[in-house]
Design a protein around this motif. Sequence first.
Motif, PDB file in Angstrom:
ATOM      1  N   VAL A  16       1.163   3.743   0.433  1.00  0.00           N
ATOM      2  CA  VAL A  16       0.095   2.244  -1.223  1.00  0.00           C
ATOM      3  C   VAL A  16       0.288   1.333   0.223  1.00  0.00           C
ATOM      4  O   VAL A  16       0.758   0.638   0.419  1.00  0.00           O
ATOM      5  CB  VAL A  16       1.652   2.640  -2.144  1.00  0.00           C
ATOM      6  CG1 VAL A  16       0.640   1.366  -3.299  1.00  0.00           C
ATOM      7  CG2 VAL A  16       1.650   3.504  -2.876  1.00  0.00           C
ATOM      8  N   THR A  17      -1.157   0.940  -0.615  1.00  0.00           N
ATOM      9  CA  THR A  17      -2.492   0.296   0.116  1.00  0.00           C
ATOM     10  C   THR A  17      -2.864  -0.998  -0.621  1.00  0.00           C
ATOM     11  O   THR A  17      -2.267  -1.162  -1.602  1.00  0.00           O
ATOM     12  CB  THR A  17      -3.073   0.236   1.972  1.00  0.00           C
ATOM     13  OG1 THR A  17      -3.925   0.621   0.794  1.00  0.00           O
ATOM     14  CG2 THR A  17      -2.636   1.392   2.582  1.00  0.00           C
ATOM     15  N   SER A  18      -3.432  -2.669   0.115  1.00  0.00           N
ATOM     16  CA  SER A  18      -3.745  -3.357  -0.681  1.00  0.00           C
ATOM     17  C   SER A  18      -5.224  -2.290  -1.479  1.00  0.00           C
ATOM     18  O   SER A  18      -5.602  -3.409  -2.653  1.00  0.00           O
ATOM     19  CB  SER A  18      -4.067  -4.828   0.044  1.00  0.00           C
ATOM     20  OG  SER A  18      -5.348  -3.945   0.367  1.00  0.00           O
ATOM     21  N   THR A  20      -5.468   0.841  -3.087  1.00  0.00           N
ATOM     22  CA  THR A  20      -4.988   1.278  -3.194  1.00  0.00           C
ATOM     23  C   THR A  20      -5.350   1.115  -4.861  1.00  0.00           C
ATOM     24  O   THR A  20      -4.745   0.149  -5.809  1.00  0.00           O
ATOM     25  CB  THR A  20      -3.278   2.092  -3.242  1.00  0.00           C
ATOM     26  OG1 THR A  20      -3.256   2.268  -2.276  1.00  0.00           O
ATOM     27  CG2 THR A  20      -3.318   3.442  -4.344  1.00  0.00           C
ATOM     28  N   VAL A  22      -4.504   1.457  -8.387  1.00  0.00           N
ATOM     29  CA  VAL A  22      -3.563   1.657  -9.308  1.00  0.00           C
ATOM     30  C   VAL A  22      -3.695   1.589 -10.959  1.00  0.00           C
ATOM     31  O   VAL A  22      -3.012   2.438 -11.413  1.00  0.00           O
ATOM     32  CB  VAL A  22      -2.381  -0.196  -9.375  1.00  0.00           C
ATOM     33  CG1 VAL A  22      -1.390  -0.214  -9.774  1.00  0.00           C
ATOM     34  CG2 VAL A  22      -2.840  -0.170  -8.076  1.00  0.00           C
ATOM     35  N   ARG A  27      -7.553  -1.846  -7.994  1.00  0.00           N
ATOM     36  CA  ARG A  27      -6.778  -2.371  -6.773  1.00  0.00           C
ATOM     37  C   ARG A  27      -5.491  -2.866  -6.815  1.00  0.00           C
ATOM     38  O   ARG A  27      -5.555  -3.908  -8.099  1.00  0.00           O
ATOM     39  CB  ARG A  27      -7.688  -2.743  -5.345  1.00  0.00           C
ATOM     40  CG  ARG A  27      -9.305  -1.761  -5.441  1.00  0.00           C
ATOM     41  CD  ARG A  27      -9.852  -1.907  -3.995  1.00  0.00           C
ATOM     42  NE  ARG A  27     -11.284  -2.108  -3.969  1.00  0.00           N
ATOM     43  CZ  ARG A  27     -11.504  -0.809  -4.063  1.00  0.00           C
ATOM     44  NH1 ARG A  27     -10.836   0.499  -3.747  1.00  0.00           N
ATOM     45  NH2 ARG A  27     -12.592  -0.429  -4.097  1.00  0.00           N
ATOM     46  N   LEU A  28      -5.238  -2.678  -6.495  1.00  0.00           N
ATOM     47  CA  LEU A  28      -3.845  -3.348  -6.353  1.00  0.00           C
ATOM     48  C   LEU A  28      -3.751  -4.321  -5.899  1.00  0.00           C
ATOM     49  O   LEU A  28      -3.039  -5.657  -6.480  1.00  0.00           O
ATOM     50  CB  LEU A  28      -2.434  -2.163  -4.957  1.00  0.00           C
ATOM     51  CG  LEU A  28      -1.187  -3.081  -4.919  1.00  0.00           C
ATOM     52  CD1 LEU A  28      -0.337  -2.663  -6.147  1.00  0.00           C
ATOM     53  CD2 LEU A  28      -0.264  -2.418  -3.797  1.00  0.00           C
ATOM     54  N   TRP A  29      -4.410  -5.068  -5.272  1.00  0.00           N
ATOM     55  CA  TRP A  29      -4.086  -6.532  -5.294  1.00  0.00           C
ATOM     56  C   TRP A  29      -5.156  -7.418  -5.974  1.00  0.00           C
ATOM     57  O   TRP A  29      -4.407  -8.331  -6.281  1.00  0.00           O
ATOM     58  CB  TRP A  29      -5.156  -7.122  -4.077  1.00  0.00           C
ATOM     59  CG  TRP A  29      -6.872  -6.438  -3.625  1.00  0.00           C
ATOM     60  CD1 TRP A  29      -6.634  -5.450  -3.254  1.00  0.00           C
ATOM     61  CD2 TRP A  29      -7.714  -7.695  -4.028  1.00  0.00           C
ATOM     62  NE1 TRP A  29      -8.663  -5.801  -3.658  1.00  0.00           N
ATOM     63  CE2 TRP A  29      -9.151  -7.164  -4.292  1.00  0.00           C
ATOM     64  CE3 TRP A  29      -7.572  -9.134  -4.557  1.00  0.00           C
ATOM     65  CZ2 TRP A  29     -10.245  -7.342  -4.586  1.00  0.00           C
ATOM     66  CZ3 TRP A  29      -8.803  -9.546  -5.136  1.00  0.00           C
ATOM     67  CH2 TRP A  29     -10.011  -8.459  -4.875  1.00  0.00           C
ATOM     68  N   VAL A  31      -4.492  -6.533  -8.909  1.00  0.00           N
ATOM     69  CA  VAL A  31      -3.362  -6.053 -10.232  1.00  0.00           C
ATOM     70  C   VAL A  31      -2.874  -7.465 -10.192  1.00  0.00           C
ATOM     71  O   VAL A  31      -1.790  -7.693 -11.384  1.00  0.00           O
ATOM     72  CB  VAL A  31      -2.918  -5.086 -10.593  1.00  0.00           C
ATOM     73  CG1 VAL A  31      -1.556  -4.967 -11.016  1.00  0.00           C
ATOM     74  CG2 VAL A  31      -3.952  -4.000 -10.938  1.00  0.00           C
ATOM     75  N   ILE A  32      -2.221  -7.416  -8.802  1.00  0.00           N
ATOM     76  CA  ILE A  32      -0.936  -8.567  -8.558  1.00  0.00           C
ATOM     77  C   ILE A  32      -1.690  -9.820  -8.745  1.00  0.00           C
ATOM     78  O   ILE A  32      -0.755 -10.971  -9.474  1.00  0.00           O
ATOM     79  CB  ILE A  32      -0.495  -8.541  -6.806  1.00  0.00           C
ATOM     80  CG1 ILE A  32       0.321  -7.328  -6.352  1.00  0.00           C
ATOM     81  CG2 ILE A  32      -0.251  -9.201  -6.385  1.00  0.00           C
ATOM     82  CD1 ILE A  32       0.312  -6.771  -4.993  1.00  0.00           C
TER      83      ILE A  32
END
Length: 94
Positions: A16-18, A20, A22, A27-29, A31-32
């Motif tokens: 799992v990377t930034s 990825t 989700v 991407r993960l970044w 969503v965060i």
Amino acid sequence: LSQATTEPPKKKPDPVTSETVVIWGLRLWQVIGIFAIFVLAVIITLCCIFKCRIPRTKKEIEARYAQRQAAKTYADKLETVPPLNELTEIPGGI
């Protein structure tokens, strides 16, 4: 004893990377970031609604305490003042 198989080893899942993906193609970044903005907006809204302020200095804390004490003293004295109609005479009144 375990039997030797000719099957290839199972592939490990991708790390799992930034970057990825989700959810919903984000991407993960992303969503965060959206979650962080939402949390910040909730905190700011609550602070505006409830007017919660953090005093910064000892001087400011003491000033607010003195202000609260003065307001309490004023309110206590205000309760002892008789109603206005008892203080003044109304012309033509009984």
